[in-house]
Design an enzyme around this catalytic site. Structure first.
Site, mmCIF file in Angstrom:
data_model
loop_
_atom_site.group_PDB
_atom_site.id
_atom_site.type_symbol
_atom_site.label_atom_id
_atom_site.label_comp_id
_atom_site.label_asym_id
_atom_site.label_seq_id
_atom_site.Cartn_x
_atom_site.Cartn_y
_atom_site.Cartn_z
ATOM 1 N N GLU A 135 42.240 44.300 34.474
ATOM 2 C CA GLU A 135 41.772 42.942 34.607
ATOM 3 C C GLU A 135 41.795 41.991 33.185
ATOM 4 O O GLU A 135 42.077 40.744 33.192
ATOM 5 C CB GLU A 135 40.402 42.769 34.958
ATOM 6 N N THR A 188 43.145 31.646 36.418
ATOM 7 C CA THR A 188 41.376 32.015 36.175
ATOM 8 C C THR A 188 41.320 31.641 34.898
ATOM 9 O O THR A 188 39.918 31.245 34.591
ATOM 10 C CB THR A 188 41.619 33.520 35.991
#
Length: 316
Positions: A135, A188
């Site tokens: 991530e 993001t």
């Protein structure tokens, strides 16, 4: 060479009021991963299907997560002369950039599968830590609210990152999820950049109350309490501007019986929770009604909560 076939689920993070701390696993969609243990040292991404994800290891979440695991394993393995490597094939049924945990599915899936092939030397928290490194590659932050439910299944709560402390919450058996994924890009990094760094105490108090009530509602299977708790007064008002017709979608879905919902991860997908499959299907119909007149391509999904998380079907 020994291999394993893995099914790694999509996930919903930031469960409305649970920004960065609550997530859940879906039964559908899910990635398929073929992972092979070899005596060729290193990690090799052999093929990626249904996606234009980079084969460049430095840009791939699966590589980064598996690299973290392999580095740790090499420190603890008894036979230091044993040469170990992995070959990865990914079938990406979860579209990258969808906001439903595509990078997390890759990262969590490969570390879970590698752990099985190595004889399960690592525990769940360690696997989550490895997957978090994937991530970090994908979003710049090593967050766990997607990889934790992918690995543990159900609904998960991150109490702390330092030390990492994650618990699996109760999942009501009639809780279903409806999702619409507008085919637009919401990075993001951009979605995080627009967030306020300071919040009002009154907003914080309201948010804490909603998080506590949501957890209580899940355990009591009190769908009315769950519905009342699905309110975000901190993040959603800012990020909603990134999603076309977000509030109209939210209002119309609740009018026909949805419990509530919000932005999945950093978007652009929007999810709604419902009691029962029948209402969840009606929500999908409303989502189609709202988006079909727009000049925006989209996909919809409907799924119960995935209680198991990652599954593997065979070792070959």
């Amino acid at each position: 060479m020994k291999g394993i076939k893995i099914f790694s689920p999509a996930t919903i993070a930031n469960l409305v009021c649970g920004f960065d701390v609550i997530g859940l696993a879906l039964d559908f969609p899910k990635d398929e991963i073929y992972l092979y243990k070899t005596n060729n040292p290193g990690i090799h991404i052999h093929r990626i299907y249904k996606s234009s994800l980079p084969n460049d290891p430095m840009k791939n979440s699966a590589f980064a997560a598996l690299q973290a695991l392999l580095k740790k394993y090499q420190k603890i393995q008894i036979n230091e002369e044993e040469k170990i490597g992995f070959k990865i094939e990914l079938i990406k049924n979860i579209r990258p950039g969808s906001g439903i945990g595509s990078s997390a599915a890759s990262a969590a899936g490969v570390v879970y599968g590698a752990n099985v092939l190595l004889g399960n030397p690592f525990n769940t928290i360690q696997l989550i830590r490895f997957a978090m490194e994937g991530e970090r590659i994908a979003s710049g932050i090593a967050h766990a609210d997607n990889v934790a439910p992918a690995i543990m299944g159900g609904v998960t709560l991150i109490r702390s990152y330092n030390p990492l402390d994650i618990t699996k919450l109760h999942s009501p058996n009639q809780l279903w999820v409806s999702i619409i994924h507008p085919q637009i890009e919401v990075k993001t990094s951009d979605a995080r950049e627009i967030l306020k760094q300071k919040i009002l105490m009154t907003d914080a108090i309201k948010q804490w109350g909603n998080v506590g009530a949501l957890v209580a509602g899940l355990y009591r299977e009190d769908y009315e309490l769950i519905s009342r708790s699905l309110e975000d007064v901190i993040v959603e008002p800012i990020r909603a501007i990134l999603i076309p017709y977000f509030y109209e979608l939210q209002i119309k879905c609740k009018e026909i019986g949805a419990l509530g919902g919000g932005i999945s991860g950093s978007g652009p997908s929007v999810f709604m929770l419902s009691k029962g499959n029948y209402t969840a299907k009606k929500v999908i119909e409303v989502m189609n009604q709202v988006y079909s007149p727009l000049q925006v391509d989209y996909k919809t999904y409907i799924s119960p909560i995935n209680l198991q998380g990652i599954k593997w079907s065979e070792i070959f």
